[in-house]
Design a protein around this motif. Structure first.
Motif, mmCIF file in Angstrom:
data_model
loop_
_atom_site.group_PDB
_atom_site.id
_atom_site.type_symbol
_atom_site.label_atom_id
_atom_site.label_comp_id
_atom_site.label_asym_id
_atom_site.label_seq_id
_atom_site.Cartn_x
_atom_site.Cartn_y
_atom_site.Cartn_z
ATOM 1 N N VAL A 1 1.266 4.248 -3.037
ATOM 2 C CA VAL A 1 1.240 5.722 -2.514
ATOM 3 C C VAL A 1 2.415 6.426 -3.159
ATOM 4 O O VAL A 1 2.476 7.443 -3.742
ATOM 5 N N ASP A 2 3.549 5.841 -2.586
ATOM 6 C CA ASP A 2 4.614 6.693 -2.964
ATOM 7 C C ASP A 2 5.256 6.757 -4.376
ATOM 8 O O ASP A 2 5.756 7.668 -4.890
ATOM 9 N N PHE B 1 3.003 6.596 -6.883
ATOM 10 C CA PHE B 1 2.015 7.112 -7.800
ATOM 11 C C PHE B 1 1.392 5.975 -8.455
ATOM 12 O O PHE B 1 1.054 6.096 -9.810
ATOM 13 N N GLN C 1 0.716 -1.206 -0.179
ATOM 14 C CA GLN C 1 -0.077 0.036 0.103
ATOM 15 C C GLN C 1 0.838 1.207 0.075
ATOM 16 O O GLN C 1 0.377 2.180 -0.690
#
Lengths: 476, 167
Positions: free
Chosen positions: B94-95, B97, B90
């Motif tokens: 997020v990191d 993109f 997860q």
């Protein structure tokens, strides 16, 4: 390691240091320390955490109590008169609550762009006496369960009298072609009294007469479905105060609200749209196709109603990017200068206008491409046929025109044995040039973009071309 | 055919509910259990947005008749973030993109979880193979593949420490 994905396919994260020099030079960004700029810095998406935890709420994730389901009975003809609609068998299906026809829709005739003054109203929410494309909605079955709604929709019986269909834009414009849409009265949209969007600039015929070469080619595209991962749909929930709350995946909340209010003949403040979370749209969720009928169903049953396309409906009836046919005829001098360009462009709107009159105008506005050509003639037709209504999709009107224009440039370069980049640099518009629409070009950067692209691709340009600039016509 | 009571172990918890004949695992999760992270993209097993793990294996929940998995272990995206803390997959999504509209994300993450469970050090080709049944229409696959490789790296980097603590 398998062969099919061998060595060249090594991925690396996006390198955010690419433009570090530019950032430093501008004195901004994370390194430059400006508080109010984010250019060049890594900013996290505000919705990413919701996405990776599954907490983002899409419209179909709401589950109001007593939810009823709506399924559409659709035309299985391309073009036909409706002789009779028999609902008796469908109404007998256990769980079917209500079947809506055109008579249930307060203002059954609409066109989405009437909000910006485009007319006439040309499309029924539910078909009245005629169907104009395969899959056109005829009646809406509301039931306790999705299965009952599907079965009800399958048991609606419609008697048709087939009419000759027309599927080709040029066929549709011929004399004697079947009339697709009576609200327009002819198979094309009328632009301020004209049969198409036109550009008249200089004298193209004189340019053809004195050109060293004349090149004419034809370009054609097919309709393209946006195919979002999440299909088009909404859940409408009647509120205690008489308002309707619409959970929708529309790309255009306010546009949908206003159009729905007009169709329902209700004040705008009786509706509330909950949206903004869209599981992919790409223009395919700009039309107002599910909310109005779902609202009527919710009012008629006084229950929450869900109307969502299944995948087959998304592919068959949601409006795609329009098919286009484009003829480009160019007057070209031996050195590659284009002195005249004549474009005849047809956009296939399908059976109804939707956003295509606007898309066709965009196509016209985009001609003759980012080039300074002294003589330009263009006719851009928005044509009605018995195909699925087309509408918005990423750069509609422009993308296909670009495909044609840039293919044309490459073909001219090949025919004259010229470097395709030099051909473009020679013809590229410069600041201060008068464009074919009588607007002065400003902020053009095509020359610099081509120069940079050539450099990055290792494509050699002669000194004279490397010295060209968007701000001057020197060196031409 | 009458409805029946079906029991599943969902995200480690035993859940019982009434399933109508023909109910899919996807409909059961979303409508009977209120777990909406798995999405209905096509309802025909073609897009992967509904992917969940059944006994650790990725399955398209829209094609699974729920009674055929009665009693089995089902893991959904809701079961991944332990105590609100993002796991490596997860946080890498997020990191890196690797999300845009978010509709394919749940399926992509579940496929990645199954892959990393099986193989903590997958090659790029393994990742591409693992997500080959999942459609993304916005972001493109590149950042997703990068995110999964990054997640594997983070998990490997973390493991020795955790083991040390456990010992």
């Amino acid at each position: 390691m398998t062969d099919r994905l061998a060595p060249t396919y090594r991925l690396a994260p996006i390198d955010t240091s690419t433009f570090a020099d530019e950032r430093a030079a501008a004195g901004t960004g994370v390194d430059g320390g400006g508080d109010f700029t984010v250019i060049g810095s890594v900013v996290q998406r505000s919705d990413a955490r919701g996405h990776v935890t599954g907490r983002t709420e899409f419209f179909e994730d709401v589950a109001p109590a007593r939810l009823a389901h709506l399924k559409m009975h659709r035309s299985d003809r391309h073009h036909a008169r409706i002789l009779d609609v028999d609902l008796s068998e469908a109404l007998a299906v256990p769980g079917v609550l209500r079947i809506l026809t055109h008579a249930d829709i307060p203002n059954n005739l609409y066109t989405p762009l009437k909000l910006i003054g485009v007319g006439p109203d040309d499309e029924p929410i539910l078909a009245v006496d005629k169907v104009r494309y395969l899959g056109e909605p005829i009646c809406a079955v509301v039931a306790e369960t999705e299965a009952a709604a599907l079965e009800g929709a399958a048991r609606v019986r419609v008697a048709y009298e087939d009419l000759p269909p027309v599927f080709d834009v040029e066929e549709a414009l011929k004399e004697g072609a079947p009339l697709v849409n009576e609200y327009h009265g002819q198979n094309h949209f009328i632009y301020e009294g004209h049969h198409c969007r036109r550009i008249r600039f200089g004298d193209v015929e004189a340019a053809f007469a004195r050109a060293d070469h004349v090149f004419e080619w034809r370009y054609q595209s097919a309709p393209i479905e946006q195919a979002p991962a999440e299909t088009t749909g909404c859940v409408v929930v009647p509120q205690a105060d008489g308002r309707l709350r619409i959970h929708s995946d529309t790309q255009a909340c306010f546009f949908t609200l206003d159009n729905t209010a007009l169709i329902l003949e209700t004040p705008f403040n009786k509706l509330r749209i909950v949206g903004g979370t869209v599981g992919g749209g790409f223009g395919g969720k700009v039309d107002v196709v599910v909310e109005p009928v779902a609202c009527v169903a919710a009012m008629a049953t006084d229950r929450p109603v869900k109307f969502v396309y299944d995948r087959a409906e998304e592919m068959q009836v949601s409006s795609p990017r329009a098919a286009e046919r484009i003829y480009i005829k160019d007057a070209v001098m031996a050195d590659g200068r284009i002195i005249g360009r004549k474009v005849t462009l047809y956009v296939d709107a399908g059976a109804y206008a939707r956003h295509t009159p606007y898309g066709t105008t965009k196509a016209a506005a985009h001609l003759p491409g980012p080039y300074s050509i002294p003589n330009v003639w263009a006719d851009c037709h928005c044509v009605f046929t018995n195909r699925t209504p087309s509408s918005a999709m990423r750069g509609f009107g422009v993308t296909i025109a670009d495909f044609a224009l840039e293919s044309q440039m490459d073909r001219i370069a090949r025919a004259l044995d010229l470097d395709p980049l030099r051909l473009r640099l020679l013809n590229a518009y410069r600041d201060g040039d008068l464009k074919a629409h009588r607007k002065v070009a400003e902020g053009t950067a095509l020359v610099e973009v081509i120069q940079k692209a050539a450099e990055m691709a290792g494509h050699e340009l002669p000194e004279a071309y490397r010295r060209m600039s968007s701000t001057t016509r020197e060196g031409l | 055919m009458p409805s029946q009571i079906v029991s599943l172990v969902v995200n480690g918890e035993r859940r019982e509910f009434i399933a109508v004949p023909g109910a899919t695992l996807l409909a059961s999760l979303r409508e009977s259990l209120g777990l909406t992270a798995a999405k209905r993209g096509c309802a025909q097993g073609a897009c992967g947005t509904c992917t969940v793990l059944v006994d650790g294996r990725p399955e398209v929940a829209c094609l699974v008749a729920v009674e055929t998995v009665a009693g089995r272990e089902v893991r959904t995206l809701e079961g991944v973030a332990a105590g609100g803390e993002l796991d490596e997959v997860q946080s890498a999504f997020v990191d890196c993109f690797a999300t845009q509209c978010g509709f394919c994300t749940a399926g992509m993450i579940m496929v990645a979880e199954a892959l990393l469970e099986r193989d903590p050090d997958p090659s790029e080709e393994d990742v591409v193979e693992a997500i080959s049944g999942n459609v993304c229409r916005c972001t493109g696959y590149r950042p997703i593949v990068i995110a999964i490789l990054e997640a594997a790296r983070r998990r490997r980097a973390k493991s020795p420490q955790e083991e040390a603590v456990a010992r």
